[in-house]
Design a protein around this motif. Structure first.
Motif, PDB file in Angstrom:
ATOM      1  N   UNK A 226      46.355  35.616  47.804  1.00 12.88           N
ATOM      2  CA  UNK A 226      46.799  34.383  47.341  1.00 12.88           C
ATOM      3  C   UNK A 226      47.658  34.301  46.076  1.00 12.88           C
ATOM      4  N   UNK A 227      47.012  35.157  45.078  1.00 10.84           N
ATOM      5  CA  UNK A 227      47.725  35.594  43.860  1.00 10.84           C
ATOM      6  C   UNK A 227      49.036  36.064  43.935  1.00 10.84           C
ATOM      7  N   UNK A 228      48.939  37.319  44.897  1.00  6.11           N
ATOM      8  CA  UNK A 228      50.215  37.982  45.137  1.00  6.11           C
ATOM      9  C   UNK A 228      51.480  37.097  45.692  1.00  6.11           C
ATOM     10  N   UNK A 229      50.867  36.091  46.614  1.00  2.52           N
ATOM     11  CA  UNK A 229      51.822  35.009  47.062  1.00  2.52           C
ATOM     12  C   UNK A 229      52.511  33.969  46.030  1.00  2.52           C
ATOM     13  N   UNK A 230      51.730  33.989  44.899  1.00  2.85           N
ATOM     14  CA  UNK A 230      52.108  33.161  43.758  1.00  2.85           C
ATOM     15  C   UNK A 230      51.462  31.402  44.123  1.00  2.85           C
ATOM     16  N   UNK A 231      50.552  31.659  45.027  1.00  2.00           N
ATOM     17  CA  UNK A 231      49.760  30.377  45.184  1.00  2.00           C
ATOM     18  C   UNK A 231      48.742  29.997  44.273  1.00  2.00           C
ATOM     19  N   UNK A 232      48.314  31.190  43.559  1.00  8.06           N
ATOM     20  CA  UNK A 232      46.965  31.026  42.620  1.00  8.06           C
ATOM     21  C   UNK A 232      47.471  31.577  41.629  1.00  8.06           C
ATOM     22  N   UNK A 233      47.237  31.258  40.196  1.00  7.49           N
ATOM     23  CA  UNK A 233      47.435  31.662  39.194  1.00  7.49           C
ATOM     24  C   UNK A 233      46.354  33.152  38.910  1.00  7.49           C
ATOM     25  N   UNK A 234      46.709  33.633  37.623  1.00  8.86           N
ATOM     26  CA  UNK A 234      45.960  34.851  37.555  1.00  8.86           C
ATOM     27  C   UNK A 234      45.700  34.885  35.886  1.00  8.86           C
ATOM     28  N   UNK A 235      44.364  34.401  35.620  1.00 10.60           N
ATOM     29  CA  UNK A 235      43.908  34.342  34.214  1.00 10.60           C
ATOM     30  C   UNK A 235      42.978  35.456  33.909  1.00 10.60           C
ATOM     31  N   UNK A 236      43.154  36.456  33.130  1.00 15.88           N
ATOM     32  CA  UNK A 236      42.705  37.621  32.662  1.00 15.88           C
ATOM     33  C   UNK A 236      41.195  37.299  32.038  1.00 15.88           C
ATOM     34  N   UNK A 237      40.172  38.048  32.561  1.00 15.61           N
ATOM     35  CA  UNK A 237      38.905  37.856  32.252  1.00 15.61           C
ATOM     36  C   UNK A 237      38.639  38.997  30.795  1.00 15.61           C
ATOM     37  N   UNK A 238      37.667  38.675  30.160  1.00 12.55           N
ATOM     38  CA  UNK A 238      37.524  39.542  28.860  1.00 12.55           C
ATOM     39  C   UNK A 238      37.076  40.923  29.206  1.00 12.55           C
ATOM     40  N   UNK A 239      36.583  41.207  30.435  1.00 13.64           N
ATOM     41  CA  UNK A 239      36.192  42.530  30.834  1.00 13.64           C
ATOM     42  C   UNK A 239      37.452  43.067  31.684  1.00 13.64           C
ATOM     43  N   UNK A 240      37.574  44.422  31.794  1.00 11.31           N
ATOM     44  CA  UNK A 240      38.761  44.932  32.623  1.00 11.31           C
ATOM     45  C   UNK A 240      38.232  45.536  33.991  1.00 11.31           C
ATOM     46  N   UNK A 241      36.997  44.994  34.259  1.00 14.50           N
ATOM     47  CA  UNK A 241      36.414  46.010  35.558  1.00 14.50           C
ATOM     48  C   UNK A 241      37.426  45.644  36.823  1.00 14.50           C
ATOM     49  N   UNK A 242      37.966  46.519  37.392  1.00 14.22           N
ATOM     50  CA  UNK A 242      38.731  46.337  38.650  1.00 14.22           C
ATOM     51  C   UNK A 242      38.114  47.401  39.477  1.00 14.22           C
ATOM     52  N   UNK A 243      37.872  46.889  40.764  1.00 13.74           N
ATOM     53  CA  UNK A 243      37.599  47.827  42.027  1.00 13.74           C
ATOM     54  C   UNK A 243      38.124  47.197  43.467  1.00 13.74           C
ATOM     55  N   UNK A 244      39.363  47.443  43.551  1.00 17.46           N
ATOM     56  CA  UNK A 244      40.002  46.812  44.874  1.00 17.46           C
ATOM     57  C   UNK A 244      39.130  46.927  46.013  1.00 17.46           C
ATOM     58  N   UNK A 245      38.651  48.209  46.302  1.00 19.01           N
ATOM     59  CA  UNK A 245      38.096  48.364  47.754  1.00 19.01           C
ATOM     60  C   UNK A 245      36.795  47.293  47.910  1.00 19.01           C
ATOM     61  N   UNK A 246      36.225  46.647  46.682  1.00 17.90           N
ATOM     62  CA  UNK A 246      35.169  45.622  46.711  1.00 17.90           C
ATOM     63  C   UNK A 246      35.745  44.173  46.566  1.00 17.90           C
ATOM     64  N   UNK A 247      37.242  44.211  46.415  1.00 17.95           N
ATOM     65  CA  UNK A 247      37.780  42.661  45.994  1.00 17.95           C
ATOM     66  C   UNK A 247      37.629  42.461  44.548  1.00 17.95           C
ATOM     67  N   UNK A 248      37.161  43.301  43.764  1.00 21.29           N
ATOM     68  CA  UNK A 248      36.940  42.953  42.408  1.00 21.29           C
ATOM     69  C   UNK A 248      38.143  43.013  41.553  1.00 21.29           C
ATOM     70  N   UNK A 249      38.670  41.980  40.728  1.00 19.04           N
ATOM     71  CA  UNK A 249      39.791  42.127  39.822  1.00 19.04           C
ATOM     72  C   UNK A 249      39.354  41.415  38.580  1.00 19.04           C
TER      73      UNK A 249
END
Length: 266
Positions: A219-242
């Motif tokens: 939904x973020x990629x479609x522009x329907x939901x915004x994207x506010x960065x977290x203080x941490x930079x953990x990203x694990x796309x295969x588990x849906x973690x952004x």
């Protein structure tokens, strides 16, 4: 259309395992329900009605495939962006997975469902049999079939390059279900349902956590939901973690709910 690195659920084996689990769990419950009702019919001397009973089940299988076709057609003709549609489907799948998981953890849910079906069976027999029994078996199977279609569409959207692995998992799950059905029909097999429901419930809940993160990311990629960065930079796309609050909050909430339920059970 983007294909983010690591988008699939841990590659081919992950897709195979999730596909196998989806069809295996949904089919397992449907077979248990059908087997229980068929046994009740036989014991009640109503074996002649088994034809109508199984006809309703096969009609539900056909309706499930029709539902899958309709959902795919919706994706082709809808004016909504594909990313948004996939996000909505994943979100619906995540919500359903959470519901099914809690339903299984309660351990009473399967019993309640069977009791409800037995009540419907009694009414069907009182009302003359055939059509009533067909409706009972149709509902029992289509309920699982609809969930299966939803889960597979979400999985397919999650892992677009893993079609062979998903198909292999589906075929393997169907083969296992066929073997289980034959054994169940020929023996008086009594299964330890509690460990099965607890284990598969945990796996389905884990899938819900992943799907929730992936849904918001779509939904973020479609522009329907915004994207506010977290203080941490953990990203694990295969588990849906952004590393965004919008994806992290639903996942963390589900994990907290699971932890709370686990503590409450002790």
């Amino acid at each position: 259309r983007k294909l983010a690195e690591g988008r699939g659920p841990s590659g081919g084996w992950g897709s195979f395992a999730q596909s196998f689990l989806i069809i295996g769990r949904e089919g397992f419950e449907a077979i248990l329900v059908l087997g229980a009702i068929a046994a009740l019919l036989t014991r009640a001397g109503q074996g002649a009605l088994l034809g109508a009973f199984y006809a309703g089940a096969w009609a539900a299988v056909a309706a499930s495939f029709l539902t899958a076709w309709a959902l795919e057609a919706l994706f082709r003709i809808s004016p909504i962006q594909r990313e948004a549609l996939e996000g909505l489907v994943m979100l619906a799948a995540a919500a359903t997975l959470v519901y099914v998981s809690y339903w299984m953890f309660a351990t009473l849910a399967a019993k309640q469902w069977n009791q409800w079906l037995r009540g419907r069976l009694g009414k069907a027999l009182e009302g003359g049999g055939g059509w009533g029994l067909a409706s009972v078996s149709f509902l029992a199977v289509y309920r699982e079939g609809f969930e299966t279609v939803l889960f597979y569409k979400a999985l397919w959207s999650f892992a677009p390059g893993q079609g062979p692995a998903i198909a292999a998992g589906f075929a393997g799950g169907c083969a296992a279900l066929a073997g289980f059905f034959i054994i169940l029909r020929r023996t008086s097999l009594r299964l330890p349902l509690r460990p099965f429901f607890l284990a598969t419930g945990a796996l389905l809940y884990a899938m819900a956590v992943v799907y929730a993160g992936r849904a918001i990311a779509e939904l973020q990629a479609a522009g329907w939901v915004g994207a506010s960065a977290t203080p941490w930079a953990l990203s694990w796309p295969s588990l849906g973690v952004r590393p965004t609050w919008q994806t992290s909050v639903p996942q963390l909430s589900l994990l907290l709910l699971a932890a709370g339920a686990a503590l409450k059970s002790y």
